[in-house]
Design a protein around this motif. Structure first.
Motif: not given
Ligand code: AMP
Length: 215
Positions: A144-161
């Motif tokens: 279930n990756p975000p649509k754009q790598e590293g960017v949250c689909d819901k709010c646009g913030a960074a997606v991190i480990q």
């Protein structure tokens, strides 16, 4: 509904809580999410909790109980509560029992979410989380990756480990779960509240919980 969701890190408590919220508007109360928000905000509580969390250790019971005593008295709890990641120790469970009695809240059920260990390990290593503490959406690099790598689909913030999702911290968190949290299964069994659901599909587990509650 008024439920406790018990389960190892990576068992899917957060995902299942979010799906249950959609059914009747009950609020998900995740102590991990609240603590990560406090760390991000740089509050006194966040400052005290941060080092424990980074190591994969539990935050001391007194800090958690103070935080939850306040949270459970907020008006949105009238819609129902889904406790996700709390309680995590026998002393927390005992104190929670007294707190709920004082607040006049009766639990419907404690759900033990049981997922095979290899699935849990794989999920934790591939899980990614939105860094925005008000969002904390969960992704998975494989399923279930975000649509754009590293960017949250819901709010646009960074997606991190998450800082506690390194291999070392993960194995420590699983050990902590076995030592400190798994004994709650016996505790709630004795209370007559326990219902175990097992498998790998969150949808199937939600359906089992719904059926048990007659919803
Ligand atoms: P979680 O997001 O539920 O995996 O929680 C992340 C981290 O927050 C845990 O590894 C603990 O350090 C801390 N934490 C969350 N909930 C609790 C709790 N009920 N008691 C103690 N520590 C907690």
């Amino acid at each position: 509904m008024k439920l406790i969701l018990l389960g190892a890190p990576g068992a899917g408590k957060g995902t299942i809580a979010k799906m249950l919220t959609a059914i009747d508007g009950s609020v998900q109360i995740s102590t991990g999410d609240i603590l990560r928000g406090e760390v991000q905000a740089g509050s006194e509580l966040g400052r005290q909790a941060e080092a424990y969390m980074k190591r994969g250790d539990l935050v001391p019971d007194a800090l958690i109980m103070g935080m939850m005593e306040k949270r459970l008295q907020q008006p949105d709890c009238e819609k129902g509560i889904l406790l996700d990641g709390f309680p995590r120790t026998i002393p927390q469970a005992e104190e929670l029992k007294q707190l709920l009695a004082r607040l006049g809240i009766a639990l419907d059920m404690v759900v033990s979410i049981e997922v095979p260990r290899d699935v849990i390990l794989d999920r934790l290593c591939t899980r990614r989380t939105c860094a925005n503490s008000a969002c904390q959406a969960i992704y998975n690099v494989k399923s279930n990756p975000p649509k754009q790598e590293g960017v949250c689909d819901k709010c646009g913030a960074a997606v991190i480990q998450r800082a506690d999702e390194t291999e070392e911290a993960i194995s420590h968190r699983l050990q902590t779960y076995n030592d400190k949290t798994a004994p709650l299964i016996g505790f709630y069994e004795k209370e007559g509240l326990l219902k175990a659901v097992s498998g790998v599909s969150s949808e199937t587990m939600v359906a089992a919980i719904q059926a048990e509650l007659g919803l």
